[in-house]
Write a protein that holds these residues in place. Structure first.
Motif, PDB file in Angstrom:
ATOM      1  N   VAL A  20       0.897  -1.175   0.000  1.00 22.10           N
ATOM      2  CA  VAL A  20       0.000   0.000   0.000  1.00 22.10           C
ATOM      3  C   VAL A  20       0.925   1.213   0.000  1.00 22.10           C
ATOM      4  CG1 VAL A  20      -1.819   1.282   1.164  1.00 22.10           C
ATOM      5  CG2 VAL A  20      -1.783  -1.234   1.289  1.00 22.10           C
ATOM      6  N   ASP A  21       1.164   1.722  -1.201  1.00 16.68           N
ATOM      7  CA  ASP A  21       2.072   2.858  -1.357  1.00 16.68           C
ATOM      8  C   ASP A  21       1.425   4.091  -0.729  1.00 16.68           C
ATOM      9  OD1 ASP A  21       3.972   4.124  -4.230  1.00 16.68           O
ATOM     10  OD2 ASP A  21       3.699   4.916  -2.182  1.00 16.68           O
ATOM     11  N   HIS A  22       2.101   4.673   0.255  1.00 21.62           N
ATOM     12  CA  HIS A  22       1.472   5.807   0.969  1.00 21.62           C
ATOM     13  C   HIS A  22       1.491   7.085   0.136  1.00 21.62           C
ATOM     14  CE1 HIS A  22       5.780   6.251   1.828  1.00 21.62           C
ATOM     15  NE2 HIS A  22       5.529   7.548   1.897  1.00 21.62           N
ATOM     16  N   ARG A  23       2.394   7.132  -0.873  1.00 21.07           N
ATOM     17  CA  ARG A  23       2.570   8.402  -1.592  1.00 21.07           C
ATOM     18  C   ARG A  23       1.308   8.892  -2.318  1.00 21.07           C
ATOM     19  NH1 ARG A  23       8.046   6.456  -4.406  1.00 21.07           N
ATOM     20  NH2 ARG A  23       6.601   4.720  -4.714  1.00 21.07           N
ATOM     21  N   PRO A  24       0.567   8.060  -3.020  1.00 22.31           N
ATOM     22  CA  PRO A  24      -0.642   8.563  -3.713  1.00 22.31           C
ATOM     23  C   PRO A  24      -1.680   9.164  -2.762  1.00 22.31           C
ATOM     24  CG  PRO A  24      -0.078   6.348  -4.467  1.00 22.31           C
ATOM     25  CD  PRO A  24       0.764   6.622  -3.276  1.00 22.31           C
ATOM     26  N   PHE A  25      -1.611   8.764  -1.479  1.00 24.34           N
ATOM     27  CA  PHE A  25      -2.607   9.278  -0.520  1.00 24.34           C
ATOM     28  C   PHE A  25      -2.244  10.672  -0.038  1.00 24.34           C
ATOM     29  CE2 PHE A  25      -5.308   5.627  -0.074  1.00 24.34           C
ATOM     30  CZ  PHE A  25      -4.506   4.543  -0.403  1.00 24.34           C
ATOM     31  N   GLY A  26      -0.982  11.093  -0.232  1.00 27.10           N
ATOM     32  CA  GLY A  26      -0.576  12.427   0.228  1.00 27.10           C
ATOM     33  C   GLY A  26      -0.901  12.621   1.700  1.00 27.10           C
ATOM     34  N   PRO A  27      -1.540  13.720   2.050  1.00 28.19           N
ATOM     35  CA  PRO A  27      -1.851  14.000   3.463  1.00 28.19           C
ATOM     36  C   PRO A  27      -3.030  13.174   3.996  1.00 28.19           C
ATOM     37  CG  PRO A  27      -2.711  15.750   2.095  1.00 28.19           C
ATOM     38  CD  PRO A  27      -1.977  14.819   1.189  1.00 28.19           C
ATOM     39  N   ARG A  84      -4.015  10.529   5.533  1.00 30.72           N
ATOM     40  CA  ARG A  84      -3.569   9.394   6.345  1.00 30.72           C
ATOM     41  C   ARG A  84      -4.701   8.385   6.527  1.00 30.72           C
ATOM     42  NH1 ARG A  84       1.175   9.516   9.027  1.00 30.72           N
ATOM     43  NH2 ARG A  84       2.311  11.495   9.095  1.00 30.72           N
ATOM     44  N   ALA A  85      -5.912   8.887   6.720  1.00 32.05           N
ATOM     45  CA  ALA A  85      -7.045   7.981   6.968  1.00 32.05           C
ATOM     46  C   ALA A  85      -7.265   7.059   5.764  1.00 32.05           C
ATOM     47  CB  ALA A  85      -8.299   8.792   7.271  1.00 32.05           C
ATOM     48  N   GLY A  86      -7.099   7.618   4.562  1.00 27.54           N
ATOM     49  CA  GLY A  86      -7.284   6.806   3.350  1.00 27.54           C
ATOM     50  C   GLY A  86      -6.225   5.730   3.240  1.00 27.54           C
ATOM     51  N   PHE A  87      -4.992   6.114   3.549  1.00 31.19           N
ATOM     52  CA  PHE A  87      -3.883   5.151   3.524  1.00 31.19           C
ATOM     53  C   PHE A  87      -4.144   4.042   4.538  1.00 31.19           C
ATOM     54  CE2 PHE A  87       0.196   3.313   3.428  1.00 31.19           C
ATOM     55  CZ  PHE A  87       0.780   3.343   4.687  1.00 31.19           C
ATOM     56  N   GLU A  88      -4.532   4.433   5.748  1.00 28.67           N
ATOM     57  CA  GLU A  88      -4.743   3.449   6.812  1.00 28.67           C
ATOM     58  C   GLU A  88      -5.945   2.560   6.556  1.00 28.67           C
ATOM     59  OE1 GLU A  88      -2.548   6.022  10.330  1.00 28.67           O
ATOM     60  OE2 GLU A  88      -4.730   5.784  10.341  1.00 28.67           O
ATOM     61  N   ALA A  89      -6.956   3.106   5.902  1.00 33.71           N
ATOM     62  CA  ALA A  89      -8.131   2.275   5.570  1.00 33.71           C
ATOM     63  C   ALA A  89      -7.721   1.155   4.608  1.00 33.71           C
ATOM     64  CB  ALA A  89      -9.219   3.134   4.943  1.00 33.71           C
ATOM     65  N   GLU A  90      -6.789   1.466   3.718  1.00 35.83           N
ATOM     66  CA  GLU A  90      -6.302   0.457   2.765  1.00 35.83           C
ATOM     67  C   GLU A  90      -5.422  -0.569   3.490  1.00 35.83           C
ATOM     68  OE1 GLU A  90      -7.539   0.047   0.056  1.00 35.83           O
ATOM     69  OE2 GLU A  90      -6.192  -1.251  -1.057  1.00 35.83           O
ATOM     70  N   LEU A  91      -4.601  -0.087   4.417  1.00 35.30           N
ATOM     71  CA  LEU A  91      -3.818  -1.015   5.245  1.00 35.30           C
ATOM     72  C   LEU A  91      -4.768  -1.979   5.966  1.00 35.30           C
ATOM     73  CD1 LEU A  91      -1.106   1.089   7.197  1.00 35.30           C
ATOM     74  CD2 LEU A  91      -0.738  -0.412   5.220  1.00 35.30           C
ATOM     75  N   ALA A  92      -5.784  -1.406   6.592  1.00 33.81           N
ATOM     76  CA  ALA A  92      -6.723  -2.219   7.379  1.00 33.81           C
ATOM     77  C   ALA A  92      -7.439  -3.234   6.502  1.00 33.81           C
ATOM     78  CB  ALA A  92      -7.730  -1.309   8.080  1.00 33.81           C
ATOM     79  N   ARG A  93      -7.738  -2.839   5.269  1.00 32.57           N
ATOM     80  CA  ARG A  93      -8.429  -3.767   4.363  1.00 32.57           C
ATOM     81  C   ARG A  93      -7.568  -5.009   4.133  1.00 32.57           C
ATOM     82  NH1 ARG A  93      -8.829  -5.017  -0.725  1.00 32.57           N
ATOM     83  NH2 ARG A  93      -7.263  -3.549  -1.492  1.00 32.57           N
ATOM     84  N   HIS A  94      -6.273  -4.794   3.907  1.00 27.15           N
ATOM     85  CA  HIS A  94      -5.368  -5.924   3.687  1.00 27.15           C
ATOM     86  C   HIS A  94      -5.223  -6.762   4.965  1.00 27.15           C
ATOM     87  CE1 HIS A  94      -3.795  -5.170  -0.373  1.00 27.15           C
ATOM     88  NE2 HIS A  94      -3.936  -3.883  -0.086  1.00 27.15           N
ATOM     89  N   LEU A  95      -5.071  -6.083   6.089  1.00 24.56           N
ATOM     90  CA  LEU A  95      -4.869  -6.793   7.363  1.00 24.56           C
ATOM     91  C   LEU A  95      -6.100  -7.630   7.698  1.00 24.56           C
ATOM     92  CD1 LEU A  95      -3.206  -3.902   9.389  1.00 24.56           C
ATOM     93  CD2 LEU A  95      -2.084  -5.991   8.553  1.00 24.56           C
TER      94      LEU A  95
END
Ligand code: GRF
Length: 195
Positions: A56-63, A65-76
């Motif tokens: 889950v590349d954090h760069r496309p999410f920019g600031p 954080r919630a969007g990045f973490e939601a994607e992390l959580a989906r995988h987990l």
């Protein structure tokens, strides 16, 4: 059997140590290695060890954080992770994400916490003239590098040490400490382990 997801950002040597230990009568098995960096060297190591990987590349999410973490959580959550091991994972997580997994999330930090939370730990130990250094496994809480300590391993600081020589000496102990703490933690043992 506890299902363990491991978060990495780089070489993943701690991930390798954890994966190699989770065999036989170990109460855990690795189910996912997840990186925020597509180029993380640990991804190939995980694949070679037969562990499913994801990025889950954090760069496309920019600031966002919630969007990045939601994607992390989906995988987990898709991997059914019971425990989450941060192993050289270099993103700071929001309190909301941490709360979701609190009590099930560990991290290894290359200093004798509470000394030197944050970055450049070995440089700071050398600059302070410390006689010893080491690493800490702790529960991840909303406060960076400040959760309950589950284990520590100590090494001497030697004359002529550089950041690199000290880091290498500590890393050897990280690879002993993290698997030992993971085994106990998975069995509900939160007693502090000092190697
Ligand atoms: C290690 O010192 C670890 O404590 C820190 O990042 C360094 C590299 O870890 N978090 P790894 O080789 O990617 O596990």
């Amino acid at each position: 059997m506890k299902r363990v997801a491991i978060l990495i950002s780089g070489g993943g040597s701690n991930m390798v140590a954890l994966v190699r230990d989770m065999t036989g009568d170990h109460p855990c098995r690795p189910v996912l290695v997840l990186s925020n960096r597509p180029d993380a060297g640990g991804l190939a190591k995980a694949a070679a060890l037969g562990v499913p990987t994801a990025v889950v590349d954090h760069r496309p999410f920019g600031p966002n954080r919630a969007g990045f973490e939601a994607e992390l959580a989906r995988h987990l959550d898709a991997a059914g992770a019971d425990l989450i091991a941060h192993a050289g994972f270099m993103r700071i997580l929001t309190p909301g994400f941490v709360r979701r997994y609190q009590g099930r999330m560990l991290n290894i930090h290359p200093s004798l916490l509470p000394k030197y939370p944050g970055l450049h730990t070995h440089r700071r130990a050398l600059e302070a003239g410390d006689a010893e250094a080491g690493c800490t496994v702790h529960e991840v809480t909303a406060d960076l590098d400040a959760g309950p300590i589950l284990g520590q391993a100590r090494v001497p600081v030697l004359p002529g040490d550089t950041e690199e020589t000290l880091a290498a000496r500590v890393l050897v102990q990280e690879h002993r400490l993290y698997p030992a703490v993971m085994r106990r933690f998975a069995l509900g043992n939160r007693e502090r382990l000092d190697l």
